[in-house]
Design a protein around this motif. Sequence first.
Motif, short mmCIF file in Angstrom:
data_model
loop_
_atom_site.label_atom_id
_atom_site.label_comp_id
_atom_site.label_asym_id
_atom_site.label_seq_id
_atom_site.Cartn_x
_atom_site.Cartn_y
_atom_site.Cartn_z
N SER A 143 6.62 -2.56 4.12
CA SER A 143 7.38 -3.61 4.79
C SER A 143 8.42 -4.15 3.84
N GLY A 146 7.72 -7.74 3.56
CA GLY A 146 6.34 -8.06 3.22
C GLY A 146 5.67 -8.95 4.23
N THR A 169 6.96 -3.40 -0.83
CA THR A 169 7.81 -4.45 -0.26
C THR A 169 9.09 -4.62 -1.09
N ARG A 185 6.56 -4.52 -5.59
CA ARG A 185 7.70 -5.32 -5.10
C ARG A 185 8.97 -4.82 -5.79
#
Length: 219
Positions: A143, A146, A169, A185
């Motif tokens: 995603s 996120g 993410t 991330r």
Amino acid sequence: MDTKCPQTGDECLATFFSNYPEMRSCETEMRAARKAITMAFSKDKKLLVCGNGGSAADSEHVVGELMKSFRFKRPVTSAFKIAYREANGCDAPTWLEGALPAISLVSQTALSTAFGNDEAAVGVFAQQVYGYGELGDVLLAISTSGNSANVVEAAKVARARGIKVIALTGSEESKLTALADVCVRVPRDEVFRVQELHLPVYHVLCAAVEADIFGGAAE
């Protein structure tokens, strides 16, 4: 399949960080993701993958790299060759390859549309995690924000099923940051820019895990 000299999983990651120095901020998380996925496959468990839009395409891409040879030859096991001959009276076909079992949850069109229509669209991935998932499996939840609601719900079900959650993410703190066992991330925030880094991230994870299982040495 890459015809160059094989690399170990460590070498795959070292090359990746050399090519993408901005990703060094995620090195700890990427190594943890590789370790979790390798461990699952080594224990005959599987990887479930989900995402929306471009991340849905990424989910399919990940499965494509894992279910067939990527960079290494993947011979089937000697035990399977024997079983195939006993069952069929001939040798197993040479095109059959070793597989790293992975399922893209975005592929189940009939199930997803039926569940979304009859129950709740937000639960289309979560229902599959509940149905397919087993203790020791891994969920790769992709995603860019996120916070994708159906991906978040899938992560919640995974946690309840004893399934490790690896989130991929963008740079911001998110709901998946809190839910995931490992959250990679990438250091970007615009959607398309995040996706530009997601691809090489999951490519190198697939390459490193394949090397761990079929050709290289795990950490």
